[in-house]
Write a protein that holds these residues in place. Structure first.
Motif, PDB file in Angstrom:
ATOM      1  N   LEU A 146       4.993  -1.959   4.838  1.00  0.00           N
ATOM      2  CA  LEU A 146       3.656  -1.649   5.337  1.00  0.00           C
ATOM      3  C   LEU A 146       3.728  -0.642   6.480  1.00  0.00           C
ATOM      4  O   LEU A 146       2.925   0.308   6.533  1.00  0.00           O
ATOM      5  CB  LEU A 146       2.965  -2.931   5.799  1.00  0.00           C
ATOM      6  N   GLY A 147       4.678  -0.822   7.388  1.00  0.00           N
ATOM      7  CA  GLY A 147       4.834   0.139   8.477  1.00  0.00           C
ATOM      8  C   GLY A 147       5.177   1.527   7.965  1.00  0.00           C
ATOM      9  O   GLY A 147       4.659   2.542   8.475  1.00  0.00           O
ATOM     10  N   THR A 148       6.031   1.596   6.941  1.00  0.00           N
ATOM     11  CA  THR A 148       6.388   2.886   6.350  1.00  0.00           C
ATOM     12  C   THR A 148       5.178   3.523   5.678  1.00  0.00           C
ATOM     13  O   THR A 148       4.962   4.738   5.789  1.00  0.00           O
ATOM     14  CB  THR A 148       7.527   2.703   5.332  1.00  0.00           C
ATOM     15  N   VAL A 149       4.393   2.717   4.984  1.00  0.00           N
ATOM     16  CA  VAL A 149       3.185   3.216   4.314  1.00  0.00           C
ATOM     17  C   VAL A 149       2.200   3.779   5.336  1.00  0.00           C
ATOM     18  O   VAL A 149       1.667   4.894   5.174  1.00  0.00           O
ATOM     19  CB  VAL A 149       2.534   2.089   3.491  1.00  0.00           C
ATOM     20  N   LEU A 150       1.933   3.034   6.387  1.00  0.00           N
ATOM     21  CA  LEU A 150       0.986   3.486   7.409  1.00  0.00           C
ATOM     22  C   LEU A 150       1.494   4.750   8.108  1.00  0.00           C
ATOM     23  O   LEU A 150       0.728   5.688   8.348  1.00  0.00           O
ATOM     24  CB  LEU A 150       0.749   2.374   8.433  1.00  0.00           C
ATOM     25  N   ARG A 155       0.812  10.299   9.126  1.00  0.00           N
ATOM     26  CA  ARG A 155       1.470  11.584   9.317  1.00  0.00           C
ATOM     27  C   ARG A 155       0.907  12.648   8.371  1.00  0.00           C
ATOM     28  O   ARG A 155       0.832  13.827   8.724  1.00  0.00           O
ATOM     29  CB  ARG A 155       2.981  11.435   9.090  1.00  0.00           C
ATOM     30  N   GLU A 156       0.503  12.227   7.187  1.00  0.00           N
ATOM     31  CA  GLU A 156      -0.021  13.176   6.195  1.00  0.00           C
ATOM     32  C   GLU A 156      -1.454  13.599   6.502  1.00  0.00           C
ATOM     33  O   GLU A 156      -1.805  14.770   6.355  1.00  0.00           O
ATOM     34  CB  GLU A 156       0.042  12.537   4.801  1.00  0.00           C
ATOM     35  N   ALA A 157      -2.302  12.641   6.904  1.00  0.00           N
ATOM     36  CA  ALA A 157      -3.734  12.941   7.041  1.00  0.00           C
ATOM     37  C   ALA A 157      -4.289  12.679   8.434  1.00  0.00           C
ATOM     38  O   ALA A 157      -5.467  12.933   8.673  1.00  0.00           O
ATOM     39  CB  ALA A 157      -4.524  12.119   6.019  1.00  0.00           C
ATOM     40  N   GLY A 158      -3.472  12.186   9.352  1.00  0.00           N
ATOM     41  CA  GLY A 158      -3.981  11.819  10.663  1.00  0.00           C
ATOM     42  C   GLY A 158      -4.501  10.391  10.648  1.00  0.00           C
ATOM     43  O   GLY A 158      -4.787   9.831   9.577  1.00  0.00           O
ATOM     44  N   LEU A 159      -4.672   9.827  11.837  1.00  0.00           N
ATOM     45  CA  LEU A 159      -5.094   8.427  11.931  1.00  0.00           C
ATOM     46  C   LEU A 159      -6.453   8.208  11.286  1.00  0.00           C
ATOM     47  O   LEU A 159      -6.612   7.363  10.401  1.00  0.00           O
ATOM     48  CB  LEU A 159      -5.130   7.992  13.401  1.00  0.00           C
ATOM     49  N   VAL A 164     -10.081   6.803   6.669  1.00  0.00           N
ATOM     50  CA  VAL A 164     -11.287   7.254   5.954  1.00  0.00           C
ATOM     51  C   VAL A 164     -10.953   7.511   4.489  1.00  0.00           C
ATOM     52  O   VAL A 164     -11.738   7.204   3.587  1.00  0.00           O
ATOM     53  CB  VAL A 164     -11.874   8.522   6.614  1.00  0.00           C
ATOM     54  N   GLY A 165      -9.747   8.047   4.240  1.00  0.00           N
ATOM     55  CA  GLY A 165      -9.341   8.347   2.869  1.00  0.00           C
ATOM     56  C   GLY A 165      -9.083   7.123   2.016  1.00  0.00           C
ATOM     57  O   GLY A 165      -8.934   7.234   0.794  1.00  0.00           O
ATOM     58  N   LEU A 166      -9.000   5.945   2.627  1.00  0.00           N
ATOM     59  CA  LEU A 166      -8.829   4.725   1.839  1.00  0.00           C
ATOM     60  C   LEU A 166     -10.029   4.472   0.930  1.00  0.00           C
ATOM     61  O   LEU A 166      -9.892   3.891  -0.145  1.00  0.00           O
ATOM     62  CB  LEU A 166      -8.641   3.521   2.778  1.00  0.00           C
ATOM     63  N   GLY A 267       3.617   6.367  -2.051  1.00  0.00           N
ATOM     64  CA  GLY A 267       2.992   7.462  -2.779  1.00  0.00           C
ATOM     65  C   GLY A 267       1.475   7.458  -2.691  1.00  0.00           C
ATOM     66  O   GLY A 267       0.839   8.494  -2.555  1.00  0.00           O
ATOM     67  N   SER A 268       0.874   6.262  -2.742  1.00  0.00           N
ATOM     68  CA  SER A 268      -0.585   6.173  -2.637  1.00  0.00           C
ATOM     69  C   SER A 268      -1.071   6.535  -1.234  1.00  0.00           C
ATOM     70  O   SER A 268      -2.204   6.997  -1.072  1.00  0.00           O
ATOM     71  CB  SER A 268      -1.051   4.748  -2.981  1.00  0.00           C
ATOM     72  N   ALA A 269      -0.219   6.359  -0.220  1.00  0.00           N
ATOM     73  CA  ALA A 269      -0.589   6.752   1.149  1.00  0.00           C
ATOM     74  C   ALA A 269      -0.467   8.248   1.344  1.00  0.00           C
ATOM     75  O   ALA A 269      -1.290   8.866   2.020  1.00  0.00           O
ATOM     76  CB  ALA A 269       0.284   6.003   2.159  1.00  0.00           C
TER      77      ALA A 269
END
Length: 273
Positions: A146-150, A155-159, A164-166, A267-269
């Motif tokens: 979970l920590g790796t996913v977050l 890192r990809e889209a910002g906090l 929001v992208g979820l 990958g989904s993150a």
């Protein structure tokens, strides 16, 4: 060892059980000390995890150095580990995460795979145990995923962009969207947590159940009395041997599933809907 409650051999203790071949207990119990400074009692699952970590260092570092220094890997042992490493990269990480960007997450995925695998296999050795049959251990592994996913998503889209992208695009009138979006956001966040909870429970349940079944079948030997003993003993031993072979397959399969699902979640993150 079969004389005890079968569950006694799949739960954690502050001692190690070493098999021995003389009555009355057929085992040695080695009490484990407390961890210095913090005073926390050392348990056998902690010892197994430490053994797994040491094995990873002793095996994987020489393997990687051998692979890096040669164009062609030599030796069956080195080739076997190289095949596992390349399989995780080419058939798990890159398809699930996408392209060479997946290589950034390979150190975690490789570590997770071999750590789970070694812990699974340790439980097949008499006197040792599988820490992955404990929900606390698998929960810690799931929290790391979970920590790796977050981290990957932020890192990809910002906090703000990640969270929001979820929520997927909702093609409804603005007034209705005002009520639906918060609801969808809560559902997606809860769903993200549930996925990782299931990741922990799946590994724990499979490993725990397998060892309980083996212990129960072996325990039938001491339950049988008289003439029945001579029929139950060979049947139990044969069943344990065959199921142990199946457990070897399960050990690899569960390590693969944990790693594959971790790669999918990463990958989904990285690539949200």
């Amino acid at each position: 060892m079969a004389a005890h409650d079968p569950l006694d051999h799949v739960v954690d203790h502050n001692y190690l059980e070493l098999p021995w071949w003389t009555p009355p207990t057929y085992e040695w119990k080695v009490e484990l000390p407390r961890i210095p400074v913090i005073g926390v009692p050392l348990t056998r699952f902690m010892v197994m995890e430490l053994i797994a970590a040491v094995l990873m260092v002793l095996i994987l570092i020489p393997v990687v150095r051998h692979i890096s220094a040669r164009a062609v890997t030599r030796g069956g042992f080195m080739n076997a580990f190289e095949a596992l490493l390349m399989y995780i990269r080419d058939e798990v990480a890159r398809p699930a995460i996408g392209g060479h960007g997946a290589d950034h997450f390979l150190p975690y995925l490789w570590t997770a795979f071999f750590f789970v695998l070694f812990n699974n296999l340790l439980g097949m050795i008499p006197g040792l145990a599988s820490p992955t049959g404990n929900i606390n251990v698998t929960a810690a592994l799931a929290v790391m995923t979970l920590g790796t996913v977050l981290t990957a998503g932020i890192r990809e889209a910002g906090l703000a962009g990640y969270f929001v992208g979820l929520v997927p695009h909702i093609d409804v009138p603005p007034v209705l969207k005002l009520f639906l979006w918060p609801l969808m956001f809560v559902i997606e966040v809860v769903g993200l947590l549930i996925k990782h909870i299931v990741l922990a429970v799946r590994l724990f349940a499979n490993m725990f159940a397998g060892h309980v079944v083996l212990a129960v079948i072996l325990g039938f030997i001491l339950v049988a009395k008289g003439t029945l003993f001579y029929f139950v003993m060979p049947a139990s031993i044969t069943g344990v041997v065959l199921l142990s072979l199946l457990e070897l397959l399960v050990a690899f399969l569960q390590a693969y599933i944990f790693t594959f699902l971790s790669a999918l979640f990463i990958g989904s993150a990285v690539h949200p809907h």
